[in-house]
Write a protein that holds these residues in place. Structure first.
Motif, short mmCIF file in Angstrom:
data_model
loop_
_atom_site.label_atom_id
_atom_site.label_comp_id
_atom_site.label_asym_id
_atom_site.label_seq_id
_atom_site.Cartn_x
_atom_site.Cartn_y
_atom_site.Cartn_z
N LYS A 183 0.83 -1.21 0.00
CA LYS A 183 0.00 0.00 0.00
C LYS A 183 0.86 1.26 0.00
N TRP A 214 3.95 1.53 -1.13
CA TRP A 214 4.61 1.67 -2.44
C TRP A 214 3.65 2.33 -3.43
N ALA A 215 2.41 1.87 -3.43
CA ALA A 215 1.42 2.44 -4.35
C ALA A 215 1.16 3.91 -4.02
N SER A 244 1.72 7.73 -6.24
CA SER A 244 0.79 8.84 -6.43
C SER A 244 1.40 10.17 -5.99
N ILE A 275 -4.68 6.41 -6.14
CA ILE A 275 -3.61 5.42 -6.23
C ILE A 275 -3.73 4.54 -7.48
N VAL A 315 -0.91 4.41 -10.47
CA VAL A 315 -0.28 3.15 -10.86
C VAL A 315 -0.51 2.87 -12.34
#
Length: 533
Positions: free
Chosen positions: A282, A284-285, A289, A309, A313
């Motif tokens: 979570k 990393w995502a 953003s 997010i 991605v």
């Protein structure tokens, strides 16, 4: 009609870049003096002034009553604290930090002042150096004014770059040195001259002396050269000699780091605590953003993240796909090694050994730069599609939509950020403005605390002169044993209009409870309690 259309669009691109640069420049200076001077930043001032944390802690650990401004003496240089003191402070307590930025901050502090705004002006200037370095890198990598211009515009209005620019740390300088050394490498590969390789060696040394994680960028450079030039050959030998020369210049500080390795582990202990894989994924995502949009949203609580997010991605994934499919191998391979080397080097230890290094956004600056290059290339590839077919027109509209969304999202994020006193990157100091507001309202308030010295220094920038403190601070980069409450700490509490506890340890809370004091939480602040007899 194709040439006039292209010339017109190039003119529009130049105008867009100029507007983005002007907006980005202005936003970097807005409200900079009112933002929280947070935990990490006070350590920049502490080191630049030539003090150690241990000296500051020992000065106030006896619990005597002081004014908040007394803490500020460790944020200003004394005449006897020269550059040697700055280097010794780093070597003793923070050897994992390369010294270049702190050396520059030491001289800056003496010449231009030591206030929060004064200290932040230096990283702002370094953030401006990144623009010509980025343009140079794009020209070496893409040889396209479209990609170069769009990359500069994206960086100018990047909310993440704004955070780095307004923080009194080395990260804006690190970004500039990453771009500079990368451009110098591509130039050396193109020219194959002794002077060009010498320039690369010098820029690599500059990057290493700015931030230790430049080792990962250098590793990515090495992988790129080996992948494109092979294991043998004149070019590879020239690269190895240049990188060796640049690395050898860093040997003096490397010896300092190795000699104080145990201290470096103490100072970075917080990054080694284990977290669940779901948290890391979570985070990393969310970090992806942050490259494009940032409204100080909190992971797991804000519904907007469910939209932002996945969109970020998707944009990153599509941009990398377009880059690999349509650009030369030498181009996309450089971008992927710039992203992948740092990302894998941080993520794999977290997955195998535990930790959260890969979730810390500032550590991922090289990855963010590579992603921004890919997005700029993707948008440029769509905008420069000149076919009159429906497919070509669709590509142009998609490129225009991506450009509008990225720039408008970045601009809006930067504007919101510029009006805020605190932000997510302030870490444990995030609530300090609210804490100070509650304390400053009292006519004769007192703060009791055994918090870390960095937190107390950060809070001292926000407290009014009439606030009094009784402290038993603890260390982050030095080690002190837990202490019992000093007898004088609780004397005469009834003479104060209100008594607050700021980030008290479990030991302090239990000792106060044993003496029949009650701790009443203040509002919804987790860092502040009011002491009730």
């Amino acid at each position: 009609m194709e040439l006039p259309i292209r010339n017109f669009q190039l003119t529009c691109l130049r105008g867009l870049v100029v507007v983005a640069l002007l907006l980005g420049l202005c936003l970097r200076f807005v409200n900079v003096e009112h933002k929280v001077y947070w935990y990490d930043e006070v350590f920049t001032s502490l080191r630049a002034a030539g003090y150690t944390e241990a000296e500051a802690v020992e000065q106030f650990v006896d619990g005597r009553e002081i004014e908040a401004q007394r803490l500020q003496q460790y944020q200003s240089p004394a005449p006897e604290r020269d550059l040697t003191a700055t280097l010794q402070s780093l070597a003793q307590e923070d050897p994992q930090h390369s010294p270049l930025y702190y050396v520059l901050a030491h001289f800056w502090m003496r010449q231009f002042g030591d206030g929060a705004a004064d200290m932040r002006l230096l990283p702002i200037l370094f953030s401006l150096l990144a623009f010509p370095c980025l343009y140079w890198l794009c020209q070496e990598l893409f040889d396209s004014p479209w990609v170069s211009g769009l990359a500069v515009a994206l960086m100018a209005l990047s909310p993440f770059q704004l955070l780095l620019a307004q923080e009194s740390r080395q990260y804006s300088l690190w970004v500039a040195t990453i771009l500079l050394s990368s451009a110098a490498l591509l130039r050396a590969l193109r020219l194959q001259t002794l002077l060009a390789w010498g320039l690369y060696a010098a820029t690599l040394s500059l990057a290493l002396y700015t931030y230790l994680f430049s080792v990962l960028v250098a590793a990515g450079h090495g992988l790129y050269v080996l992948a494109t030039q092979g294991l043998r050959g004149k070019t590879t030998r020239a690269y190895l000699l240049a990188s060796l020369a640049g690395s050898l210049t860093f040997l003096p500080w490397l010896l300092v780091l190795l000699g104080n390795w145990s201290q470096a582990l103490v100072a970075t202990e917080a990054q080694t605590k284990s977290f669940e894989l779901s948290y890391l994924v979570k985070r990393w995502a969310l970090n992806l953003s942050l490259i494009f949009v940032d409204f100080d949203l909190e992971l797991g609580r804000d519904p907007a993240l469910k939209f932002l997010i996945p969109l970020a991605v998707l944009l990153v994934g599509y941009s990398l796909f377009v880059l690999v499919r349509t650009s030369p191998k030498t181009t996309w391979l450089f971008v992927l090694t710039l992203i992948g080397t740092t990302a894998l080097a941080l993520a794999l230890p977290d997955l195998i050994l535990g930790g959260r290094r890969s979730s810390v956004a500032r550590y991922l600056a090289p990855c963010f730069l590579g992603i921004r290059l890919a997005v700029a290339y993707c948008i440029a590839a769509h905008l420069t599609t000149w076919h009159q077919s429906p497919w070509g027109q669709w590509q142009q509209r998609l490129g225009q939509l991506m450009l509008v969304l990225v720039l408008s999202g970045g601009l809006l994020s930067c504007v919101v950020n510029s009006q805020s006193q605190t932000w997510w990157n302030k870490g444990k100091s995030y609530d300090n403005p609210q804490v100070a507001q509650h304390v400053n309202q009292g006519s004769n308030p007192l703060i009791l605390s055994d918090a870390r010295m960095g937190q107390l220094l950060s809070l001292s920038y926000l407290l009014d002169p009439h606030v009094r403190l009784r402290l038993q601070p603890t260390c982050h980069t030095c080690t002190l044993e837990s202490r019992q409450l000093q007898p004088d700490l609780l004397d005469g509490l009834d003479t104060f209009s209100s008594v607050f506890l700021y980030q008290p340890s479990k030991l302090m809370r239990s000792q106060l409870t044993e003496q029949n004091y009650q701790l009443k939480p203040v509002a919804k602040l987790k860092d502040l309690w009011q002491l009730v007899p």
